[in-house]
Design a protein around this motif. Structure first.
Motif, PDB file in Angstrom:
ATOM      1  N   LEU A 196     172.872  47.323 -84.520  1.00 33.65           N
ATOM      2  CA  LEU A 196     174.143  47.942 -84.920  1.00 33.65           C
ATOM      3  C   LEU A 196     175.289  47.389 -84.075  1.00 33.65           C
ATOM      4  N   LEU A 197     175.037  47.208 -82.778  1.00 32.98           N
ATOM      5  CA  LEU A 197     176.065  46.620 -81.905  1.00 32.98           C
ATOM      6  C   LEU A 197     176.392  45.197 -82.359  1.00 32.98           C
ATOM      7  N   LEU A 198     175.357  44.458 -82.732  1.00 29.47           N
ATOM      8  CA  LEU A 198     175.546  43.081 -83.194  1.00 29.47           C
ATOM      9  C   LEU A 198     176.416  43.059 -84.443  1.00 29.47           C
ATOM     10  N   ILE A 199     176.131  43.983 -85.366  1.00 30.75           N
ATOM     11  CA  ILE A 199     176.919  44.043 -86.605  1.00 30.75           C
ATOM     12  C   ILE A 199     178.362  44.425 -86.288  1.00 30.75           C
ATOM     13  N   GLY A 200     178.522  45.400 -85.401  1.00 29.06           N
ATOM     14  CA  GLY A 200     179.865  45.911 -85.143  1.00 29.06           C
ATOM     15  C   GLY A 200     180.669  45.057 -84.168  1.00 29.06           C
ATOM     16  N   PHE A 201     180.002  44.613 -83.077  1.00 26.70           N
ATOM     17  CA  PHE A 201     180.722  43.942 -82.003  1.00 26.70           C
ATOM     18  C   PHE A 201     180.472  42.433 -81.946  1.00 26.70           C
ATOM     19  N   GLY A 202     179.669  41.921 -82.876  1.00 31.14           N
ATOM     20  CA  GLY A 202     179.465  40.473 -82.939  1.00 31.14           C
ATOM     21  C   GLY A 202     180.771  39.777 -83.289  1.00 31.14           C
ATOM     22  N   ARG A 203     180.779  38.457 -83.154  1.00 31.44           N
ATOM     23  CA  ARG A 203     182.021  37.726 -83.404  1.00 31.44           C
ATOM     24  C   ARG A 203     182.632  38.009 -84.771  1.00 31.44           C
ATOM     25  N   ARG A 204     181.725  38.182 -85.770  1.00 31.00           N
ATOM     26  CA  ARG A 204     182.254  38.411 -87.103  1.00 31.00           C
ATOM     27  C   ARG A 204     182.236  39.891 -87.484  1.00 31.00           C
ATOM     28  N   GLY A 205     181.756  40.732 -86.576  1.00 33.92           N
ATOM     29  CA  GLY A 205     181.773  42.166 -86.842  1.00 33.92           C
ATOM     30  C   GLY A 205     183.202  42.688 -86.805  1.00 33.92           C
ATOM     31  N   PRO A 206     183.447  43.820 -87.463  1.00 38.04           N
ATOM     32  CA  PRO A 206     184.833  44.322 -87.552  1.00 38.04           C
ATOM     33  C   PRO A 206     185.466  44.554 -86.169  1.00 38.04           C
ATOM     34  N   ILE A 207     184.733  45.188 -85.273  1.00 38.24           N
ATOM     35  CA  ILE A 207     185.310  45.474 -83.955  1.00 38.24           C
ATOM     36  C   ILE A 207     185.333  44.213 -83.097  1.00 38.24           C
ATOM     37  N   GLY A 208     184.226  43.459 -83.156  1.00 33.86           N
ATOM     38  CA  GLY A 208     184.126  42.224 -82.370  1.00 33.86           C
ATOM     39  C   GLY A 208     185.217  41.230 -82.741  1.00 33.86           C
ATOM     40  N   ALA A 209     185.469  41.072 -84.034  1.00 30.44           N
ATOM     41  CA  ALA A 209     186.498  40.134 -84.486  1.00 30.44           C
ATOM     42  C   ALA A 209     187.872  40.575 -83.983  1.00 30.44           C
ATOM     43  N   PHE A 210     188.127  41.882 -84.059  1.00 30.26           N
ATOM     44  CA  PHE A 210     189.411  42.411 -83.603  1.00 30.26           C
ATOM     45  C   PHE A 210     189.598  42.152 -82.106  1.00 30.26           C
ATOM     46  N   GLY A 217     166.906  49.228 -66.736  1.00 30.97           N
ATOM     47  CA  GLY A 217     165.657  49.015 -67.468  1.00 30.97           C
ATOM     48  C   GLY A 217     165.857  48.658 -68.931  1.00 30.97           C
ATOM     49  N   GLU A 218     167.097  48.691 -69.390  1.00 32.15           N
ATOM     50  CA  GLU A 218     167.349  48.500 -70.816  1.00 32.15           C
ATOM     51  C   GLU A 218     166.903  47.103 -71.253  1.00 32.15           C
ATOM     52  N   PHE A 219     166.200  47.059 -72.377  1.00 25.51           N
ATOM     53  CA  PHE A 219     165.669  45.783 -72.834  1.00 25.51           C
ATOM     54  C   PHE A 219     165.971  45.545 -74.322  1.00 25.51           C
ATOM     55  N   GLY A 220     165.492  46.478 -75.156  1.00 23.86           N
ATOM     56  CA  GLY A 220     165.525  46.252 -76.608  1.00 23.86           C
ATOM     57  C   GLY A 220     166.915  46.007 -77.168  1.00 23.86           C
ATOM     58  N   ALA A 221     167.853  46.919 -76.833  1.00 22.89           N
ATOM     59  CA  ALA A 221     169.197  46.790 -77.401  1.00 22.89           C
ATOM     60  C   ALA A 221     169.890  45.554 -76.827  1.00 22.89           C
ATOM     61  N   THR A 222     169.661  45.302 -75.531  1.00 22.26           N
ATOM     62  CA  THR A 222     170.323  44.170 -74.887  1.00 22.26           C
ATOM     63  C   THR A 222     169.884  42.844 -75.501  1.00 22.26           C
ATOM     64  N   ILE A 223     168.565  42.655 -75.610  1.00 23.42           N
ATOM     65  CA  ILE A 223     168.062  41.356 -76.084  1.00 23.42           C
ATOM     66  C   ILE A 223     168.427  41.145 -77.552  1.00 23.42           C
ATOM     67  N   THR A 224     168.533  42.261 -78.314  1.00 23.96           N
ATOM     68  CA  THR A 224     168.901  42.132 -79.723  1.00 23.96           C
ATOM     69  C   THR A 224     170.375  41.768 -79.867  1.00 23.96           C
TER      70      THR A 224
END
Lengths: 237, 228
Positions: free
Chosen positions: A73-87, A170-177
């Motif tokens: 979800l972070l990738l979709i939202g905050f990725g380069r082409r995600g709505p928040i990430g692009a902004f 200890g966070e792993f899953g969300a970070t690596i994704t």
């Protein structure tokens, strides 16, 4: 020179890098969560507004979702082409994807519910009659918060910060994704351990980093115990 | 001139309060059984409860006037409040508790000096303690000092001795009497104990079922209420 090896020799340079990066990411995630965490905890503890249940659910969602889903979800939202990430990239020049700052965001999101929960419980335990008394002594609501409420919830804030920090370490899953596993940029301790376990002959490295993880987590726990005990003793008089 | 004018109506569930009285300087006791509305009335004066209708005027300043939409918040009223349970701040020492209101009081306003209050209430030996380490009587004395040092124009005391045993009560009553004679702040004293009222009050406002049934100089009211 002393006989025992300087800690710098225990770990290889890339392992040091992973440790330093983990500490940086966890510290950034925790520090950045503090003020929003107190604000949200206050809203949930004291607020009466439409949508409170929704806010409560949103905050707690990362606790129950598979971390991979949160990362995605972070990738979709905050990725380069995600709505928040692009902004963010376009207007503020902030890029999160595949950067350590993105790892900090992922860790912050995962640690946030723990932080909010601890602070919220301590806010609910505050005797509001004390705040009322402070008001009759001339303190306006902002002062009441700063010199009565805040000191009284300090133990909860400390516990919340340590929990958030430990979760971030200890966070792993969300970070690596969200930000992948790039040595020197997004490869935190858990990612580095994971990488070691995937290559032949990596057992020794994995074990060393696992020990480091245990030491850091224990240190955080001991520190929080000591701080919380010191503060409660002050409150008890 | 009256230090305090109250004319309010309020409802809380099935309970109705309709009170109208004026308090001169000195100690005015709100006297009546528990449940007669005394506590609600002082909470209205202190700004902790907003009345359905009416006016509260202290030292010539209107603090509440529902008809004109006036309701001054508690922290701007400069009315001291001594609660039944003390309500000291547990994270502060006795000294810090005492000086709490000093930070917010107008600097140039005349007020009793901290040292004088400490002497008056006999707090010198416990200034460094925290509230958790105080006896009930000490707690109430600190609470009284704390309210006074905020330089209030009026001091409200809501059953300040009710949580204490007889010995502690006897220990504090003289302090409150000295306060009345030396501090020069008008006091509204809520109590259901005749002995306390007889010892402290200049004026008595007798309350029953949410109404004022009699008001006037202490001796007369107490004698009449004893006869009735």
């Amino acid at each position: 020179m002393p006989d025992w090896p300087w800690p710098g020799d225990w770990l290889r340079p890339e392992e040091w890098t992973a440790l330093r990066l983990s500490l940086l990411v966890a510290a950034t995630a925790t520090a950045g969560s503090l003020v929003p965490g107190i604000a949200v905890a206050f809203l949930l503890a004291r607020g009466r507004f439409w949508g409170k249940t929704v806010l409560d659910m949103l905050v707690h969602l990362p606790l129950i979702l598979p971390p991979v889903v949160t990362g995605y979800l972070l990738l979709i939202g905050f990725g380069r082409r995600g709505p928040i990430g692009a902004f963010l990239a376009e207007h503020l020049g902030i890029v999160l994807s595949f950067r350590w700052t993105g790892a900090a965001l992922a860790c912050a999101v995962m640690g946030f519910p723990l932080l909010v929960r601890a602070i919220r419980l301590s806010i609910e335990a505050v005797d509001r009659k004390l705040e009322q008394a402070a008001g009759t002594l001339g303190a306006n609501p902002a002062w009441v918060f700063a010199i009565v409420t805040l000191p009284l919830i300090l133990p909860g804030i400390i516990v919340g910060l340590i929990l958030c920090f430990a979760k971030a370490m200890g966070e792993f899953g969300a970070t690596i994704t969200f930000v992948s596993n790039i040595p020197g940029e997004t490869q935190t301790l858990p990612s580095a351990i994971y990488t070691f376990t995937q290559v032949p002959g990596g057992e020794a490295g994995a074990l060393r980093l696992a020990l480091v993880s245990i030491v850091v987590s224990m240190a955080a726990l001991v520190l929080s115990e000591a701080l919380a005990r010191g503060v409660s003793r002050r409150l008890a008089g | 001139m009256s230090e305090l004018l109250v004319d309010v109506e309020h409802e809380q569930g099935a309970f109705r309060l309709a009170a109208d009285f004026a308090a001169p300087a000195g100690v005015t006791a709100l006297f009546g059984r528990s449940g007669s509305g005394k506590t609600t009335l002082v909470r209205i004066i202190g700004g902790l409860v907003r009345p359905r209708r009416g006016r509260v005027v202290v030292a010539g300043e209107t603090l509440v006037d529902t008809a004109r939409g006036i309701a001054v918040p508690p922290h701007r009223r400069r009315i001291g409040f001594v609660f039944q349970e003390g309500r000291l701040f547990p994270h502060l020492t006795v000294r810090q508790n005492l000086l709490f209101g000093r930070w917010f009081a107008p600097r140039r306003e005349p007020g009793t000096e901290p040292d004088a209050i400490v002497d008056l209430l006999g707090l010198g030996h416990i200034l460094h303690r925290r509230p958790g380490a105080l006896s009930g009587g000490e707690t109430q004395r600190v609470a009284i000092g704390r309210a006074l040092l905020a330089k209030p124009r009026l001091l409200l005391m809501d059953e300040p001795l009710a949580a204490l045993d007889d010995a502690r009560r006897a220990e504090i009553l003289p302090f409150i009497a000295r306060l009345r004679d030396e501090a020069g702040v008008p006091i509204v004293y809520v109590s259901h104990a005749r002995a306390e009222v007889a010892q402290l009050a200049d004026t008595v406002v007798l309350m029953e079922d949410g109404r004022v049934t009699a008001a006037g100089p202490a001796a007369g009211i107490l004698a009449a209420s004893a006869a009735g």
